[in-house]
Design an enzyme around this catalytic site. Structure first.
Site, PDB file in Angstrom:
ATOM      1  CB  CYS A 167      -0.955   0.004   1.199  1.00 23.98           C
ATOM      2  SG  CYS A 167      -2.195  -1.300   1.142  1.00 23.98           S
ATOM      3  CG  HIS A 190      -3.328   3.429   0.923  1.00 32.85           C
ATOM      4  ND1 HIS A 190      -3.576   2.784  -0.259  1.00 32.85           N
ATOM      5  CD2 HIS A 190      -3.483   2.501   1.908  1.00 32.85           C
ATOM      6  CE1 HIS A 190      -3.857   1.518  -0.015  1.00 32.85           C
ATOM      7  NE2 HIS A 190      -3.813   1.319   1.299  1.00 32.85           N
ATOM      8  CG  ASN A 208      -6.525  -1.264  -0.055  1.00 28.05           C
ATOM      9  OD1 ASN A 208      -5.766  -0.814  -0.906  1.00 28.05           O
ATOM     10  ND2 ASN A 208      -6.100  -1.609   1.155  1.00 28.05           N
TER      11      ASN A 208
END
Length: 338
Positions: free
Chosen positions: A115, A265, A295
Protein backbone atom coordinates in the site's frame (compact mmCIF):
# COMPACT_ATOMS: atom_id res chain seq x y z
CA UNK A 1 19.47 20.73 -8.81
CA UNK A 2 16.87 19.72 -11.35
CA UNK A 3 13.35 19.81 -9.98
CA UNK A 4 10.86 17.03 -10.70
CA UNK A 5 7.10 17.19 -11.19
CA UNK A 6 4.18 14.97 -12.12
CA UNK A 7 3.78 15.59 -15.81
CA UNK A 8 0.96 13.22 -16.72
CA UNK A 9 -1.44 10.75 -15.09
CA UNK A 10 -3.67 7.90 -16.23
CA UNK A 11 -5.94 5.21 -14.82
CA UNK A 12 -7.81 2.04 -15.58
CA UNK A 13 -10.42 0.10 -13.61
CA UNK A 14 -12.07 -3.10 -14.89
CA UNK A 15 -15.65 -2.90 -16.15
CA UNK A 16 -16.87 -5.64 -13.81
CA UNK A 17 -18.49 -3.89 -10.82
CA UNK A 18 -19.05 -6.07 -7.74
CA UNK A 19 -21.36 -4.50 -5.17
CA UNK A 20 -21.27 -5.54 -1.53
CA UNK A 21 -24.52 -7.44 -1.80
CA UNK A 22 -23.11 -9.39 -4.77
CA UNK A 23 -20.26 -10.92 -2.79
CA UNK A 24 -20.62 -14.66 -2.14
CA UNK A 25 -22.91 -15.69 0.72
CA UNK A 26 -20.08 -17.81 2.12
CA UNK A 27 -18.45 -14.61 3.41
CA UNK A 28 -21.32 -14.28 5.89
CA UNK A 29 -21.42 -10.50 5.71
CA UNK A 30 -23.74 -7.70 4.60
CA UNK A 31 -23.70 -4.42 2.73
CA UNK A 32 -24.34 -2.51 5.96
CA UNK A 33 -21.50 -4.30 7.83
CA UNK A 34 -19.00 -3.55 5.05
CA UNK A 35 -20.01 0.09 4.60
CA UNK A 36 -19.84 0.87 8.31
CA UNK A 37 -16.44 -0.72 8.85
CA UNK A 38 -14.64 0.10 5.59
CA UNK A 39 -16.52 2.71 3.55
CA UNK A 40 -16.50 0.33 0.56
CA UNK A 41 -19.76 0.15 -1.42
CA UNK A 42 -18.41 -1.72 -4.44
CA UNK A 43 -15.18 -2.71 -6.15
CA UNK A 44 -13.94 -3.77 -9.61
CA UNK A 45 -12.78 -7.28 -10.52
CA UNK A 46 -10.56 -8.02 -13.51
CA UNK A 47 -11.71 -10.27 -16.34
CA UNK A 48 -10.58 -13.92 -16.41
CA UNK A 49 -7.13 -14.19 -17.96
CA UNK A 50 -6.12 -10.61 -17.20
CA UNK A 51 -2.82 -10.08 -15.43
CA UNK A 52 -1.62 -7.07 -13.48
CA UNK A 53 0.54 -5.78 -16.34
CA UNK A 54 -2.56 -5.78 -18.59
CA UNK A 55 -4.32 -3.36 -16.25
CA UNK A 56 -1.21 -1.18 -16.05
CA UNK A 57 -0.93 -1.17 -19.85
CA UNK A 58 -4.50 0.11 -20.18
CA UNK A 59 -3.79 2.84 -17.63
CA UNK A 60 -0.72 3.89 -19.66
CA UNK A 61 -2.85 3.96 -22.82
CA UNK A 62 -5.31 6.24 -21.00
CA UNK A 63 -2.45 8.52 -19.98
CA UNK A 64 -1.00 8.69 -23.50
CA UNK A 65 -4.44 9.50 -24.94
CA UNK A 66 -4.45 12.67 -22.84
CA UNK A 67 -1.52 13.93 -24.91
CA UNK A 68 0.61 15.32 -22.08
CA UNK A 69 3.54 13.00 -22.76
CA UNK A 70 4.67 10.91 -25.72
CA UNK A 71 5.47 7.21 -25.46
CA UNK A 72 8.96 7.55 -26.92
CA UNK A 73 9.89 10.14 -24.28
CA UNK A 74 9.63 7.62 -21.43
CA UNK A 75 13.05 6.19 -20.53
CA UNK A 76 12.40 4.21 -17.32
CA UNK A 77 9.63 2.11 -15.73
CA UNK A 78 9.00 1.65 -12.01
CA UNK A 79 6.25 -0.89 -11.27
CA UNK A 80 4.78 -1.05 -7.76
CA UNK A 81 2.55 -4.03 -6.95
CA UNK A 82 1.95 -6.84 -4.47
CA UNK A 83 0.26 -8.93 -7.17
CA UNK A 84 2.79 -9.31 -10.00
CA UNK A 85 1.94 -11.42 -13.04
CA UNK A 86 4.23 -14.19 -11.78
CA UNK A 87 6.49 -14.79 -8.79
CA UNK A 88 9.31 -13.69 -11.13
CA UNK A 89 10.28 -11.98 -13.35
CA UNK A 90 8.74 -8.75 -12.18
CA UNK A 91 5.76 -7.13 -13.85
CA UNK A 92 7.78 -4.22 -15.25
CA UNK A 93 9.24 -6.18 -18.16
CA UNK A 94 5.81 -7.55 -19.10
CA UNK A 95 4.42 -4.01 -19.13
CA UNK A 96 7.34 -2.83 -21.27
CA UNK A 97 6.75 -5.58 -23.83
CA UNK A 98 2.96 -5.06 -23.96
CA UNK A 99 3.49 -1.36 -24.62
CA UNK A 100 5.71 -2.23 -27.58
CA UNK A 101 8.80 -0.72 -25.98
CA UNK A 102 10.93 -3.85 -25.67
CA UNK A 103 13.20 -2.90 -28.56
CA UNK A 104 14.09 0.35 -26.75
CA UNK A 105 15.54 -1.66 -23.83
CA UNK A 106 14.47 0.91 -21.23
CA UNK A 107 15.14 -0.28 -17.65
CA UNK A 108 12.37 -1.71 -15.49
CA UNK A 109 12.31 -1.61 -11.69
CA UNK A 110 9.87 -3.65 -9.61
CA UNK A 111 9.14 -2.66 -6.02
CA UNK A 112 7.08 -4.45 -3.37
CA UNK A 113 5.96 -2.01 -0.69
CA UNK A 114 2.28 -2.89 -1.00
CA UNK A 115 0.00 0.00 0.00
CA UNK A 116 3.01 2.32 0.33
CA UNK A 117 4.31 1.34 -3.11
CA UNK A 118 3.28 4.57 -4.79
CA UNK A 119 5.05 6.79 -2.27
CA UNK A 120 8.20 4.65 -2.36
CA UNK A 121 8.14 4.65 -6.15
CA UNK A 122 7.59 8.40 -6.29
CA UNK A 123 10.71 9.00 -4.22
CA UNK A 124 12.70 6.78 -6.61
CA UNK A 125 11.31 8.56 -9.67
CA UNK A 126 12.00 11.98 -8.16
CA UNK A 127 15.60 11.02 -7.36
CA UNK A 128 16.18 9.60 -10.84
CA UNK A 129 14.94 12.79 -12.49
CA UNK A 130 16.64 15.21 -10.11
CA UNK A 131 20.03 13.53 -10.57
CA UNK A 132 19.61 13.39 -14.33
CA UNK A 133 19.74 9.58 -14.56
CA UNK A 134 16.41 9.50 -16.42
CA UNK A 135 14.26 12.26 -17.87
CA UNK A 136 10.75 10.81 -17.95
CA UNK A 137 10.02 8.03 -15.47
CA UNK A 138 6.82 6.01 -15.74
CA UNK A 139 5.55 5.01 -12.28
CA UNK A 140 2.83 2.36 -12.35
CA UNK A 141 0.77 1.09 -9.44
CA UNK A 142 -1.48 -1.83 -10.35
CA UNK A 143 -3.16 -4.75 -8.62
CA UNK A 144 -5.31 -7.77 -9.27
CA UNK A 145 -6.49 -8.92 -5.84
CA UNK A 146 -9.66 -10.73 -6.86
CA UNK A 147 -7.90 -13.89 -8.08
CA UNK A 148 -6.16 -14.43 -4.73
CA UNK A 149 -8.89 -13.72 -2.19
CA UNK A 150 -10.44 -16.20 0.22
CA UNK A 151 -14.19 -16.10 -0.36
CA UNK A 152 -14.99 -18.20 2.71
CA UNK A 153 -15.94 -16.65 6.06
CA UNK A 154 -12.31 -17.03 7.12
CA UNK A 155 -11.25 -14.44 4.54
CA UNK A 156 -14.02 -11.91 5.16
CA UNK A 157 -11.90 -9.18 6.80
CA UNK A 158 -9.58 -9.06 3.78
CA UNK A 159 -11.90 -9.92 0.91
CA UNK A 160 -14.45 -7.15 1.51
CA UNK A 161 -11.72 -4.51 1.30
CA UNK A 162 -9.90 -5.16 -1.94
CA UNK A 163 -10.48 -4.44 -5.61
CA UNK A 164 -8.54 -4.40 -8.87
CA UNK A 165 -7.23 -1.38 -10.77
CA UNK A 166 -4.25 0.57 -12.05
CA UNK A 167 -2.96 4.12 -11.85
CA UNK A 168 0.11 5.53 -13.59
CA UNK A 169 2.01 8.77 -13.87
CA UNK A 170 5.15 10.20 -15.45
CA UNK A 171 7.71 12.18 -13.44
CA UNK A 172 9.74 14.67 -15.51
CA UNK A 173 12.03 17.68 -15.00
CA UNK A 174 10.04 20.71 -13.88
CA UNK A 175 10.30 23.87 -15.97
CA UNK A 176 9.25 26.14 -13.12
CA UNK A 177 8.30 26.08 -9.43
CA UNK A 178 4.55 26.06 -10.11
CA UNK A 179 4.58 22.26 -10.37
CA UNK A 180 7.06 20.30 -8.30
CA UNK A 181 7.42 17.26 -6.08
CA UNK A 182 8.49 19.16 -2.98
CA UNK A 183 9.52 16.27 -0.74
CA UNK A 184 8.91 12.59 -0.06
CA UNK A 185 9.50 10.87 3.28
CA UNK A 186 9.29 7.10 3.77
CA UNK A 187 9.83 4.61 6.61
CA UNK A 188 9.57 0.92 7.46
CA UNK A 189 9.29 -1.24 10.58
CA UNK A 190 9.99 -4.91 9.92
CA UNK A 191 8.68 -5.89 13.35
CA UNK A 192 5.21 -5.50 11.85
CA UNK A 193 5.81 -7.79 8.87
CA UNK A 194 3.45 -10.54 10.01
CA UNK A 195 1.20 -8.32 12.13
CA UNK A 196 -0.28 -6.58 9.11
CA UNK A 197 -1.72 -8.07 5.96
CA UNK A 198 0.57 -10.70 4.46
CA UNK A 199 0.53 -13.86 2.38
CA UNK A 200 2.84 -16.82 2.98
CA UNK A 201 2.21 -18.63 -0.31
CA UNK A 202 5.82 -18.33 -1.56
CA UNK A 203 7.70 -19.38 1.59
CA UNK A 204 11.28 -20.03 0.46
CA UNK A 205 11.96 -21.67 3.83
CA UNK A 206 9.75 -24.58 2.82
CA UNK A 207 10.83 -27.53 0.70
CA UNK A 208 9.15 -27.59 -1.75
CA UNK A 209 8.47 -23.88 -1.70
CA UNK A 210 4.73 -24.40 -2.33
CA UNK A 211 2.99 -27.42 -0.92
CA UNK A 212 -0.46 -27.32 0.58
CA UNK A 213 -3.22 -29.87 0.84
CA UNK A 214 -6.24 -28.04 -0.61
CA UNK A 215 -8.57 -30.30 1.37
CA UNK A 216 -6.97 -29.28 4.68
CA UNK A 217 -8.68 -26.05 5.73
CA UNK A 218 -5.94 -25.13 8.20
CA UNK A 219 -3.01 -25.93 5.94
CA UNK A 220 -4.40 -24.10 2.93
CA UNK A 221 -4.84 -20.86 4.88
CA UNK A 222 -1.38 -19.80 3.69
CA UNK A 223 -2.68 -19.77 0.12
CA UNK A 224 -4.57 -16.55 0.89
CA UNK A 225 -3.83 -13.10 2.28
CA UNK A 226 -4.15 -12.91 6.05
CA UNK A 227 -4.78 -9.85 8.21
CA UNK A 228 -4.60 -10.49 11.95
CA UNK A 229 -7.47 -8.90 13.85
CA UNK A 230 -5.55 -6.30 15.80
CA UNK A 231 -6.19 -2.75 16.93
CA UNK A 232 -2.42 -2.36 16.70
CA UNK A 233 -2.67 -2.29 12.89
CA UNK A 234 -5.30 0.47 12.89
CA UNK A 235 -3.44 2.50 15.50
CA UNK A 236 -0.12 2.11 13.66
CA UNK A 237 -1.65 3.29 10.39
CA UNK A 238 -3.18 6.38 11.98
CA UNK A 239 -0.09 7.24 14.02
CA UNK A 240 2.47 6.72 11.25
CA UNK A 241 0.56 8.57 8.54
CA UNK A 242 -0.04 11.47 10.91
CA UNK A 243 3.61 11.55 12.03
CA UNK A 244 5.10 11.47 8.53
CA UNK A 245 2.66 14.12 7.30
CA UNK A 246 3.56 16.50 10.12
CA UNK A 247 7.26 15.77 9.63
CA UNK A 248 7.05 16.69 5.94
CA UNK A 249 5.16 19.89 6.64
CA UNK A 250 7.64 20.95 9.33
CA UNK A 251 10.59 20.23 7.04
CA UNK A 252 9.20 22.62 4.43
CA UNK A 253 7.94 25.21 6.95
CA UNK A 254 4.35 24.60 5.86
CA UNK A 255 1.20 24.11 7.90
CA UNK A 256 -1.93 22.07 7.38
CA UNK A 257 -3.72 25.25 6.29
CA UNK A 258 -1.44 25.38 3.23
CA UNK A 259 -2.72 22.03 1.92
CA UNK A 260 -5.32 22.16 -0.84
CA UNK A 261 -6.03 18.43 -0.99
CA UNK A 262 -5.18 15.36 1.03
CA UNK A 263 -4.83 12.45 -1.43
CA UNK A 264 -4.46 9.47 0.92
CA UNK A 265 -4.06 5.78 0.33
CA UNK A 266 -7.55 4.27 0.22
CA UNK A 267 -7.28 1.42 2.72
CA UNK A 268 -10.21 2.10 4.98
CA UNK A 269 -12.33 5.22 5.32
CA UNK A 270 -12.19 5.10 9.13
CA UNK A 271 -8.37 5.19 9.07
CA UNK A 272 -8.30 8.18 6.74
CA UNK A 273 -10.91 10.12 8.70
CA UNK A 274 -8.94 9.50 11.88
CA UNK A 275 -5.69 10.68 10.24
CA UNK A 276 -7.15 13.96 9.01
CA UNK A 277 -8.82 14.49 12.38
CA UNK A 278 -5.43 14.14 14.08
CA UNK A 279 -3.92 16.50 11.52
CA UNK A 280 -6.68 19.05 12.06
CA UNK A 281 -7.69 19.09 8.39
CA UNK A 282 -11.28 19.54 7.29
CA UNK A 283 -12.77 16.43 5.70
CA UNK A 284 -13.89 18.48 2.69
CA UNK A 285 -10.22 18.71 1.71
CA UNK A 286 -9.83 14.92 1.59
CA UNK A 287 -10.35 12.96 -1.62
CA UNK A 288 -11.90 9.49 -1.61
CA UNK A 289 -12.80 6.78 -4.08
CA UNK A 290 -12.59 3.75 -1.77
CA UNK A 291 -16.39 3.52 -1.93
CA UNK A 292 -16.17 2.80 -5.67
CA UNK A 293 -12.99 0.80 -6.06
CA UNK A 294 -12.10 -0.62 -2.64
CA UNK A 295 -8.45 -0.86 -1.67
CA UNK A 296 -6.36 -1.19 -4.82
CA UNK A 297 -3.11 -1.07 -2.82
CA UNK A 298 -0.30 0.51 -4.89
CA UNK A 299 -2.87 1.93 -7.33
CA UNK A 300 -5.00 3.96 -4.90
CA UNK A 301 -3.14 7.29 -4.91
CA UNK A 302 -2.42 7.44 -8.66
CA UNK A 303 -6.08 6.48 -9.29
CA UNK A 304 -7.15 9.42 -7.13
CA UNK A 305 -4.74 11.76 -8.94
CA UNK A 306 -5.98 10.67 -12.35
CA UNK A 307 -9.68 10.72 -11.48
CA UNK A 308 -9.70 14.06 -9.68
CA UNK A 309 -7.43 15.83 -12.16
CA UNK A 310 -9.64 14.59 -15.00
CA UNK A 311 -12.74 16.17 -13.38
CA UNK A 312 -10.72 19.32 -12.62
CA UNK A 313 -10.96 19.03 -8.84
CA UNK A 314 -7.16 18.89 -8.60
CA UNK A 315 -5.62 21.75 -10.54
CA UNK A 316 -2.09 22.68 -11.47
CA UNK A 317 -0.46 24.52 -8.60
CA UNK A 318 -2.53 22.81 -5.88
CA UNK A 319 -0.59 21.56 -2.85
CA UNK A 320 -1.23 17.85 -2.29
CA UNK A 321 -0.42 15.65 0.69
CA UNK A 322 -0.32 11.91 -0.06
CA UNK A 323 0.07 9.78 3.10
CA UNK A 324 0.14 5.98 2.87
CA UNK A 325 0.59 3.02 5.20
CA UNK A 326 1.05 -0.59 4.19
CA UNK A 327 2.11 -4.04 5.24
CA UNK A 328 5.68 -4.51 6.23
CA UNK A 329 5.02 -2.17 8.03
CA UNK A 330 5.85 0.52 5.48
CA UNK A 331 4.64 4.10 5.35
CA UNK A 332 5.38 7.50 3.92
CA UNK A 333 3.98 10.66 2.41
CA UNK A 334 4.73 13.16 -0.30
CA UNK A 335 4.09 16.88 -0.61
CA UNK A 336 3.43 17.72 -4.22
CA UNK A 337 2.84 21.07 -5.90
CA UNK A 338 0.73 19.61 -8.65
Amino acid sequence: MIKAYIRAVGMYVPENVVKNEELPRELNTSDEWIRQRTGVFERRYASPGDRTSDLAKRAVDNMLERGEVLADEIDCIIFATLSPDFFFPGAGVFLQEKLGWADRHIPCYDIRQQCSGFVYGLQMAQAFVQTGIYKNVLLAGAEIHSNALDFSERGRAVTVLFGDGAGVLVVSPSKDSKSEILSVEIHADGAGALNGIHMKLHDIGQRPVIYYDPSDFNANADLYPDMPASRNLFANAVRRMTEVSLSLLARLNLSVSDIDWVVPHQANIRINKSVVEHLGISDDKVLYNVHKYGNTTAATIPLLLAEYSENNTIKRGDLLLTPAFGSGFTWGAALIRY
